[in-house]
Design an enzyme around this catalytic site. Structure first.
Site, PDB file in Angstrom:
ATOM      1  N   HIS A 188     -11.097   9.239   0.189  1.00  0.00           N
ATOM      2  CA  HIS A 188     -11.652  10.415  -0.477  1.00  0.00           C
ATOM      3  C   HIS A 188     -13.173  10.390  -0.558  1.00  0.00           C
ATOM      4  O   HIS A 188     -13.807  11.425  -0.651  1.00  0.00           O
ATOM      5  CB  HIS A 188     -11.007  10.599  -1.858  1.00  0.00           C
ATOM      6  CG  HIS A 188      -9.660  11.199  -1.729  1.00  0.00           C
ATOM      7  ND1 HIS A 188      -8.513  10.454  -1.736  1.00  0.00           N
ATOM      8  CD2 HIS A 188      -9.283  12.484  -1.496  1.00  0.00           C
ATOM      9  CE1 HIS A 188      -7.484  11.252  -1.540  1.00  0.00           C
ATOM     10  NE2 HIS A 188      -7.917  12.485  -1.398  1.00  0.00           N
ATOM     11  N   GLU A 431       2.845  17.345   2.690  1.00  0.00           N
ATOM     12  CA  GLU A 431       2.090  16.112   2.990  1.00  0.00           C
ATOM     13  C   GLU A 431       2.965  14.871   2.897  1.00  0.00           C
ATOM     14  O   GLU A 431       2.476  13.752   2.971  1.00  0.00           O
ATOM     15  CB  GLU A 431       0.853  16.000   2.095  1.00  0.00           C
ATOM     16  CG  GLU A 431       1.132  16.059   0.615  1.00  0.00           C
ATOM     17  CD  GLU A 431      -0.140  15.968  -0.231  1.00  0.00           C
ATOM     18  OE1 GLU A 431      -1.186  15.529   0.261  1.00  0.00           O
ATOM     19  OE2 GLU A 431      -0.055  16.311  -1.420  1.00  0.00           O
ATOM     20  N   ASN A 454      -3.806  14.431   5.941  1.00  0.00           N
ATOM     21  CA  ASN A 454      -4.280  13.078   5.586  1.00  0.00           C
ATOM     22  C   ASN A 454      -3.122  12.235   5.068  1.00  0.00           C
ATOM     23  O   ASN A 454      -2.903  11.105   5.495  1.00  0.00           O
ATOM     24  CB  ASN A 454      -5.375  13.136   4.525  1.00  0.00           C
ATOM     25  CG  ASN A 454      -6.485  14.081   4.891  1.00  0.00           C
ATOM     26  OD1 ASN A 454      -6.721  14.311   6.064  1.00  0.00           O
ATOM     27  ND2 ASN A 454      -7.146  14.639   3.909  1.00  0.00           N
ATOM     28  N   ASP A 455      -2.392  12.807   4.111  1.00  0.00           N
ATOM     29  CA  ASP A 455      -1.263  12.047   3.574  1.00  0.00           C
ATOM     30  C   ASP A 455      -0.061  12.109   4.504  1.00  0.00           C
ATOM     31  O   ASP A 455       0.699  11.145   4.598  1.00  0.00           O
ATOM     32  CB  ASP A 455      -0.897  12.553   2.173  1.00  0.00           C
ATOM     33  CG  ASP A 455      -1.792  11.921   1.123  1.00  0.00           C
ATOM     34  OD1 ASP A 455      -2.012  10.703   1.197  1.00  0.00           O
ATOM     35  OD2 ASP A 455      -2.303  12.646   0.254  1.00  0.00           O
ATOM     36  N   CYS A 502      -4.879  21.964   5.515  1.00  0.00           N
ATOM     37  CA  CYS A 502      -6.081  21.679   4.725  1.00  0.00           C
ATOM     38  C   CYS A 502      -6.499  20.207   4.829  1.00  0.00           C
ATOM     39  O   CYS A 502      -7.470  19.798   4.224  1.00  0.00           O
ATOM     40  CB  CYS A 502      -5.886  22.077   3.263  1.00  0.00           C
ATOM     41  SG  CYS A 502      -4.613  21.131   2.435  1.00  0.00           S
TER      42      CYS A 502
END
Ligand code: PEP
Ligand code: MG
Length: 540
Positions: A188, A431, A454-455, A502
């Site tokens: 992050h 995700e 990302n996840d 996203c």
């Protein structure tokens, strides 16, 4: 001149003096003192000076919303005025004839332990405050690192590692670039650097304690080719200046795309939305001409605070975001706390596998008082714009039923209280692999999908996104991920709902063609990427 290589997490070039962020331990030894009155006098001077520092920091934070937390420094000053703490330290010095710094550490430890064993979360969070105040007071007494970490002039920030909580507390206006020894590409902190649109590098092999790097040394950070140069020579400085001017010209040229449509040459439209972490990013969103906000990571509001942000504070923030964006859609994600995003005051127990642990929607559902505060603020803010609520880390349909019950409860409360509210469209992050492979079921139960690559990559490829050693294995374009994305968007459309991406993959231009062919409705990326991405889309 010394040159280091590392892994770039955001492009761009910075040339500025170095500022090192060190969070080292204070070493305090017990010493016998003969003159206890003099020792108590020394303590009094340090307390007075620290109080002045806190007042100054509180004023500064109060003047610039988003520059840290005025409440925090006021709370710190109150700890110093508290006679139980300072009075006990004085007594300890007198009775045991010991040095002030040792007495401060010992008394503070006892109080912090007492706080952390308390039931109430608010009291538990005071434990971290106590430790922080004691740490600063001890440093002052030792004459070490006398000033708290404050950034006064443009700099390249260098740190061993930075947590998202530490990053959000920094003065973003003055940071020209970030360099860390640890970290990873999808952490992050890297995402925040992209949101702030400053060059950043991780995994730079620096020894911050060896003297090889010092505050104020001039440095050049090239986020395009992953190089960090300390004490650059004249030629390097000149070529850096030329490249920075060239980049400024390119950015200027990109502005001509601001009001153009995001459409391919064969007529396919895709919306370009912005990912933001705080109201501080809104100017960049407006400059980018984004079609809306595709992801407002509300957890940063929690990370910026020293205690739970109350309904009023949250309401004001969401209202400001919505009013700024007018009738454009604004997707606010409910807090995705947990894993690497941990505010101290949440008091989450130590977990062996925090990424698989008590996080995001799981905290919300198990701690409804926290969730309801946020939902009430969102429903109230929903009156002021085109709000959509997004829930993170959903794995299956029963969680949606649970969420729905809590939302209805909040709406009923507001109705009874006669407070203005609106229940907006609600959607979920895709995700987790569980959500992706059941997208056909979930699509009938929610208002929209937003794919968090990302996840999704982390959980599908069994690959810790925090671990920089795995960056070479980080392959978000693998078939497994593409199939999940295709199935998710197809399921959304078969059920008449929209689907966007996203995660960071949305900004990868080698994937844009794939997203468009899959029928993706929107891509949400850091504000600094929007115009570059639009230029690329218009060339396809
Ligand atoms: C994601 O997982 O892709 C995402 C957008 O959420 P975050 O990066 O905040 O976990
Ligand atoms: Mg995520």
């Amino acid at each position: 001149m010394k040159q280091y290589s590392g892994r770039s997490v955001n492009g761009g070039i910075a040339s500025a003096p170095i500022k090192i962020y060190r969070k080292n331990e204070v070493r305090v030894r017990r010493k016998h003192v003969a003159d206890t009155d003099a020792e108590i006098g020394r303590l009094g001077n340090a307390v007075e000076e620290l109080c002045m520092q806190f007042e100054m920091l509180a004023r500064k934070a109060g003047e610039n919303v988003g520059d840290g937390d005025a409440e925090l420094f006021n709370a710190y000053a109150m700890i110093l005025h508290d006679q139980i703490f300072i009075g006990t330290v004085k007594e300890t010095i007198k009775n045991e004839r010991i040095n002030a710094e040792f007495a401060v550490m010992r008394v503070a430890q006892g109080i912090a332990e007492m706080f952390s064993s308390m039931e109430e979360e608010y009291m538990r969070s005071r434990s971290a405050d106590m430790e922080d105040v004691a740490d600063r007071l001890t440093r002052l007494l030792l004459g070490e690192d006398e000033k708290p970490f404050v950034i006064n002039e443009p700099c390249i920030l260098v740190a061993e590692d930075l947590s998202p909580a530490q990053t959000v507390m920094l003065d973003k206006k003055l940071i020209q670039g970030i360099v860390t020894v640890k970290g990873s590409v999808t952490s992050h902190t890297a995402i925040l650097a992209r949101t702030m649109d400053i060059p950043a590098m991780v995994l730079v092999p620096l020894d911050l304690f060896s003297g090889e790097i010092k505050d104020e040394q001039m440095a050049v950070l090239d986020g395009f080719n992953g190089s960090f140069i300390i004490s650059p020579d004249f030629d390097t400085l000149v070529s850096t200046k030329n490249r920075m001017e060239e980049l400024a010209r390119e950015s200027e040229e990109l502005l001509s795309y601001k009001d153009l449509e995001s459409v391919t040459t064969d007529g396919k439209h895709i919306k370009l939305m912005a990912n933001v972490a705080s109201t501080y990013d809104l100017d960049a969103v407006l400059r980018s001409g984004a079609d809306g906000i595709g992801l407002f990571r509300s957890e940063f509001l929690y990370l910026e605070s020293r205690s739970f942000p109350d309904e009023e504070k949250q309401f004001k923030t969401y209202k400001k975001v919505l009013e700024t964006m007018g009738d454009k859609p604004v997707v606010i994600r409910t807090m995705d706390i947990g894993a690497d995003k941990q505010p101290d005051y949440f008091g989450v127990e130590h977990e062996e596998n925090p990424a698989l642990g008590f996080r995001a929607i799981r905290i919300c559902l198990k701690k409804p008082e926290i969730f309801k505060t946020q939902l009430r603020a969102l429903l109230r803010a929903g009156v002021y714009g085109n709000l959509q609520i997004l829930y993170p880390m959903v794995t299956c349909a029963w969680e949606l039923e649970w969420i729905d019950r809590v939302v209805k409860e909040c709406a009923a409360e507001l109705e009874n209280e006669g407070v203005l509210y609106r229940v907006p469209v609600q959607g979920i992050m895709i995700e987790t692999p569980a959500a992706a492979v059941t997208a056909d079921i979930l699509a009938g139960k929610t208002g929209f999908f937003s794919i968090g690559t990302n996840d999704l990559v982390q959980y599908t490829m069994a690959l810790d996104r925090q671990n920089g050693m795995l960056d070479d294995f980080y392959r978000p374009k693998e078939t497994a991920i593409r199939r999940m994305i295709e199935f998710t968007v197809k399921s959304a459309h078969e059920n008449g709902i929209l689907c966007g991406v996203c995660g960071e993959l949305a900004a990868d231009i080698s994937m844009t063609r794939f997203f468009i062919d899959a029928g993706m409705d929107a891509l949400s990326v850091s504000p600094g990427f929007i115009l570059r991405l639009k230029k690329h889309i218009r060339s396809l």
